[in-house]
Design a protein around this motif. Structure first.
Motif, short mmCIF file in Angstrom:
data_model
loop_
_atom_site.label_atom_id
_atom_site.label_comp_id
_atom_site.label_asym_id
_atom_site.label_seq_id
_atom_site.Cartn_x
_atom_site.Cartn_y
_atom_site.Cartn_z
N ARG A 72 52.89 19.85 -1.52
CA ARG A 72 52.69 19.84 -0.06
C ARG A 72 53.00 21.19 0.58
O ARG A 72 52.60 21.44 1.71
CB ARG A 72 53.55 18.76 0.58
N SER A 73 53.73 22.04 -0.12
CA SER A 73 54.04 23.36 0.43
C SER A 73 52.86 24.30 0.36
O SER A 73 52.87 25.37 0.96
CB SER A 73 55.24 23.97 -0.32
N ASP A 75 48.74 24.59 0.90
CA ASP A 75 47.60 23.92 1.54
C ASP A 75 46.39 23.98 0.61
O ASP A 75 45.49 24.79 0.78
CB ASP A 75 47.28 24.58 2.88
N CYS A 76 46.42 23.11 -0.41
CA CYS A 76 45.30 23.03 -1.34
C CYS A 76 45.15 21.58 -1.79
O CYS A 76 45.94 20.72 -1.41
CB CYS A 76 45.51 23.97 -2.54
N ARG A 211 55.30 20.61 5.92
CA ARG A 211 54.03 21.23 6.26
C ARG A 211 53.77 22.40 5.31
O ARG A 211 54.70 23.07 4.87
CB ARG A 211 54.03 21.73 7.72
N PRO A 212 52.52 22.69 5.01
CA PRO A 212 52.21 23.81 4.10
C PRO A 212 52.64 25.15 4.68
O PRO A 212 52.54 25.38 5.89
CB PRO A 212 50.68 23.74 3.95
N ASP A 215 48.62 28.83 1.05
CA ASP A 215 47.34 28.20 0.73
C ASP A 215 46.87 28.66 -0.64
O ASP A 215 47.51 29.50 -1.29
CB ASP A 215 46.29 28.50 1.80
#
Length: 350
Positions: A72-73, A75-76, A211-212, A215
């Motif tokens: 989750r860290s 964004d993929c 939240r991310p 990415d």
């Protein structure tokens, strides 16, 4: 489904940007995992070394939480697979389905088509289903019905398993274990970390609020930065000596493979980069020897009867193996080396 590499997204990250991006990921994960900084950094190092991670420990210590927090860290794309005895290989890789409108078969991708694949309790699936991961973990591709599909970059499998309860489980075959870059154990938190966990996790799960902070594009550039970390010839030879020692140890009937040597060096590059260095030290290899090598080796019957673990055997080999001969100074000495102005393992500067 075309494969992307870091080369397609621009140049390398400067050192300060690399440090800022990596520290942001570590700090984000530590919002969920209390008091396990070394474990979190090793998990990130495996990702940047383009490897796969096996988390093996007793229930309730945060194995799945660590895997999901890392996922989750970034964004993929992330997919989670709950391994059960009735899970089929096609559930992992995908299946070709007949489309009545086009009168042709079309491929439906399985759960493995993601940047990060979280496999929970991997040893509860049958060997037939476990083997569905062999090709994708090593070759970053999946072949279904004679057609090969490339996986995205980055690609990482994070699997968990419980080493205590063995009822209804299937031990991972050696070919599967050898594909995992490192095996780590979470361990119990200390009293302070557990108290902080009660305060932070008592009312709500912080994983839901995570939240991310990076990415896929940034991760590819981080990987590109790690690839450029310098490894001196003496350090390469030391890595070979470590792996060779496992093949010659009297307490082992199966030593580490050449793949282990390669992944030991790749992970050492990632650890060096996370420590702010552009060169690998023998100390990096010593630190990584147990998590990278211990799960790949098999002890003899006598060693098992003596209750000698593979972790203890590897640690003893590291202790007995002499360091490279040109180790002229302590790795913690940051003063310029006399004569050439650089340490014995640093790259030559232009």
């Amino acid at each position: 489904m075309t494969q992307q590499t870091w080369d397609e997204v621009g140049g390398l990250l400067p050192h300060d940007e690399f440090r800022a991006a990596s520290e942001a990921i570590v700090a984000n994960i530590e919002q969920v995992i209390e008091g396990k900084t070394a474990t979190v950094r090793l998990a990130l190092a495996v990702l940047l070394a383009e490897g796969h991670l096996l988390i093996e420990d007793v229930p309730g210590v945060g194995k799945t939480k660590l895997a999901k927090a890392l996922a989750r860290s970034i964004d993929c794309s992330v997919r989670r697979i709950q391994f059960t005895p009735d899970l089929l290989p096609s559930d992992v890789t995908g299946v070709s389905v007949y489309n009545q409108e086009t009168h042709d078969f079309e491929f439906r991708p399985g759960a493995v088509f993601a940047n990060l694949v979280v496999g929970d309790e991997i040893n509860r699936a049958s060997p037939k289903t476990q083997s569905a991961l062999l090709e994708c973990m090593e070759e970053r591709q999946v072949t279904v019905d004679g057609v090969t599909y490339q996986l995205q970059t980055p690609f990482m499998v994070i699997a968990t398993q419980n080493p205590i309860e063995m009822e209804g489980t299937y031990p991972l075959p050696e070919a599967q274990r050898d594909r995992f870059t490192a095996r780590i154990a979470m361990g119990y938190p200390d009293a302070g970390a557990e108290l902080a966990m009660l305060d932070g996790h008592g009312a709500a799960d912080p994983l839901h609020e995570l939240r991310p902070v990076s990415d896929a594009t940034t991760v590819r550039r981080l990987i590109g930065h790690v690839r450029q970390v310098h490894v001196a010839d003496a350090v390469k030879q030391y890595a070979i000596d470590l792996v060779t020692a496992t093949r010659e140890a009297p307490d082992l009937r199966l030593g580490a493979s050449p793949r282990a040597t390669l992944q030991l060096l790749r992970t050492a590059r990632a650890v060096a980069a996370l420590e702010g260095r552009d060169y690998v030290l023998p100390d990096d290899l010593q630190t990584l020897a147990v998590p990278v090598l211990a799960h790949r080796i098999i002890p003899t019957a006598d060693a098992q009867l003596a209750r000698r673990t593979t972790d203890a055997i590897v640690a003893e080999l590291v202790h007995r193996l002499p360091l490279p001969h040109d180790r002229k100074r302590s790795p913690y000495d940051t003063r310029p080396a006399p004569g050439n102005g650089r340490g014995p393992y640093e790259p030559r500067r232009p």
